[in-house]
Design an enzyme around this catalytic site. Structure first.
Site, mmCIF file in Angstrom:
data_model
loop_
_atom_site.group_PDB
_atom_site.id
_atom_site.type_symbol
_atom_site.label_atom_id
_atom_site.label_comp_id
_atom_site.label_asym_id
_atom_site.label_seq_id
_atom_site.Cartn_x
_atom_site.Cartn_y
_atom_site.Cartn_z
ATOM 1 N N ASP A 179 -19.232 -13.190 19.272
ATOM 2 C CA ASP A 179 -20.150 -14.252 19.694
ATOM 3 C C ASP A 179 -21.581 -13.950 19.276
ATOM 4 O O ASP A 179 -21.921 -12.809 18.947
ATOM 5 C CB ASP A 179 -20.101 -14.430 21.219
ATOM 6 C CG ASP A 179 -20.565 -13.191 21.979
ATOM 7 O OD1 ASP A 179 -20.160 -12.062 21.600
ATOM 8 O OD2 ASP A 179 -21.346 -13.332 22.940
ATOM 9 N N ASP A 186 -26.065 -9.851 14.578
ATOM 10 C CA ASP A 186 -25.614 -9.393 15.896
ATOM 11 C C ASP A 186 -24.523 -10.337 16.355
ATOM 12 O O ASP A 186 -24.799 -11.386 16.890
ATOM 13 C CB ASP A 186 -26.801 -9.396 16.860
ATOM 14 C CG ASP A 186 -26.418 -8.952 18.259
ATOM 15 O OD1 ASP A 186 -25.304 -8.446 18.431
ATOM 16 O OD2 ASP A 186 -27.246 -9.137 19.176
ATOM 17 N N GLU A 237 -19.889 -11.039 24.451
ATOM 18 C CA GLU A 237 -20.711 -9.849 24.732
ATOM 19 C C GLU A 237 -22.105 -10.269 25.185
ATOM 20 O O GLU A 237 -22.692 -9.675 26.081
ATOM 21 C CB GLU A 237 -20.808 -8.974 23.482
ATOM 22 C CG GLU A 237 -21.471 -7.616 23.712
ATOM 23 C CD GLU A 237 -22.981 -7.600 23.525
ATOM 24 O OE1 GLU A 237 -23.604 -6.586 23.850
ATOM 25 O OE2 GLU A 237 -23.568 -8.609 23.072
ATOM 26 N N GLU A 238 -22.625 -11.312 24.548
ATOM 27 C CA GLU A 238 -24.015 -11.718 24.787
ATOM 28 C C GLU A 238 -24.219 -12.294 26.189
ATOM 29 O O GLU A 238 -25.346 -12.444 26.635
ATOM 30 C CB GLU A 238 -24.459 -12.749 23.739
ATOM 31 C CG GLU A 238 -24.430 -12.228 22.304
ATOM 32 C CD GLU A 238 -25.470 -11.160 22.023
ATOM 33 O OE1 GLU A 238 -26.253 -10.818 22.930
ATOM 34 O OE2 GLU A 238 -25.495 -10.665 20.879
HETATM 35 ZN ZN LIG Z 1 -24.669 -7.370 19.811
#
Ligand SMILES: [Zn+2]
Length: 410
Positions: free
Chosen positions: A83, A143, A177-178
């Site tokens: 994500d 990221d 994750e975010e």
């Molecule tokens: Zn990350």
């Protein structure tokens, strides 16, 4: 085009933005678009045990050991998240590769969005290299699609080149994750790795195994609302009480005044009115003793004010979020750091060990029984339209992953 760049450009064009406060798993359905593609690509390249957990949007795979008969090595995992941050749109990402010769990079002439040397002095390190930038309308998604592309490239190279000797390697791609839910449904037991690395760091050479101890503290303040015209000696304004509470906390222990190993208290959001206010604080410290002290002090501030007013106006709901993985890495798993350092040096990269001023999925995994430091990806300026990545760094990161696989097979 280099393999890792090719993969990276393919993955960033798939919108996988996660969403805060969602009640579904994964938080956004579109993350499945990348998950199913990765599962397909892993199958196509000949990976084994490819599992796409459709319900929770995780992808797992194995690169089988090619060690000679009788030789064994620990099972090493590599994990990254699919994500991208809710902070900036990840829709219609339009990446551009720039041969960087120094100076500012105009990302979007029409909107006058410029990646400037002045604000990004680290650009100087990339003169003569190739940078992948955005068109100024979205984030880039390095990221953590840089991590995804690097792991996928490593997998492809290990599977196709028999001269690269390695033990069993496990791969894991995670959603959300975010939004802090990246490992909620991670199957540690099924993953079956002895050790793992998240590939989710920043600039080339960064290696991280210390993160904050973290807690959330909800401060609930019950005021007493009275008509302002007749409030004398009666009104207890919860807004002013919140201010009074904040004034008891150490002035310099907040995010804008701290760095390195310095912890803080941070009022992250506030809602309310005269009658009732809720302030969501986060409390952070690398050092466990100082972390516990900070939490105790926070509670004492509430007690002090309750005593002052002679009634319970302040309630604190305190919950630990995650802990510093250092205690799961050192001393018994120091080889994870030693081998990462060696792997970087063999790839011609200078390691920089930095304490993370946040958490990682690896921190939570470390406390779920899978020690898991964090490796660089070669991306910078995460979570924004100025995000960029260096092509040569992506390639070095692939080398680092392959070197780690090789070192554990020695
Ligand atoms: Zn990350």
């Amino acid at each position: 085009m280099s393999t890792v760049l090719d993969k990276f450009l393919r993955y960033v064009k798939i919108d996988t933005q996660s969403q805060d406060g969602a009640t579904t798993v994964p938080s956004t359905d579109k993350q499945r678009n990348l998950a199913s593609l990765l599962a397909q690509e892993l199958n196509d390249m000949g990976a084994q045990d490819v599992v796409y957990d459709k319900a929770h949007c995780y992808v797992y795979a194995t690169i089988p050991s090619n060690l000679p008969e009788g030789k064994t090595a620990p099972v090493i995992g590599f994990i990254s998240h699919m994500d991208t941050s809710p902070a900036v749109s990840g829709e219609n990402v339009n990446p551009r590769v720039v041969a960087y010769e120094g100076g500012d990079i105009v990302l979007n002439a029409e909107k006058n969005i410029v990646l400037t040397e002045k604000e990004n002095p680290e650009l100087a390190h990339f003169v003569g290299k190739h940078l992948i930038v955005t068109d100024g309308n979205t984030l880039l998604g390095a990221d953590d699609k840089a991590g995804v592309a690097e792991i996928m490239t490593m997998a492809q190279e290990l599977l196709s080149n028999k001269n690269l000797v390695h033990g069993k390697i496990r791969i894991g791609f995670t959603p959300d994750e975010e939004v802090g839910c990246g490992v909620d449904f991670f199957d540690v037991e099924g993953f079956g790795a002895d050790y793992a690395y998240t590939v989710d760091g920043g600039n080339l050479g960064e290696l991280e195994y210390e993160n904050f101890n973290a807690a959330g503290a909800k401060l609930i303040i019950d005021g007493h609302s009275v008509h302002p015209g007749s409030a004398k000696n009666k009104m207890l304004n919860a807004i002013l009480l919140a201010q009074e509470f904040q004034n008891l906390l150490p002035v310099h222990e907040n995010p804008s005044a701290t760095d390195g190993y310095e912890g803080f208290y941070h009022p992250d959001s506030i809602t309310g009115s005269v009658d009732h206010v809720v302030v969501d604080y986060i409390i952070r410290d690398h050092n466990m003793e100082k972390f516990e002290q900070k939490k105790r002090f926070f509670l004492q501030c509430a007690d002090f004010l309750n005593a002052k007013y002679g009634k319970k106006l302040f309630t604190v709901d305190l919950k630990d979020s995650y802990y510093n993985m250092k205690e799961k890495i050192l001393p018994e798993n120091a080889h994870l750091i030693d081998n990462a350092v060696r792997a970087m040096e063999e790839a011609g990269v200078t390691p920089t060990i930095v304490p993370i001023r946040g958490g990682t999925d690896g921190a939570r995994l470390s406390f779920m029984g899978l020690p898991c430091p964090n490796l660089c990806t070669g991306g910078l300026n995460y979570h924004g339209r100025y995000e960029y990545a260096c092509v040569e760094s992506l390639e070095s990161c692939v080398e680092i992953l392959k070197n780690i696989a090789a070192l554990y097979a020695e």
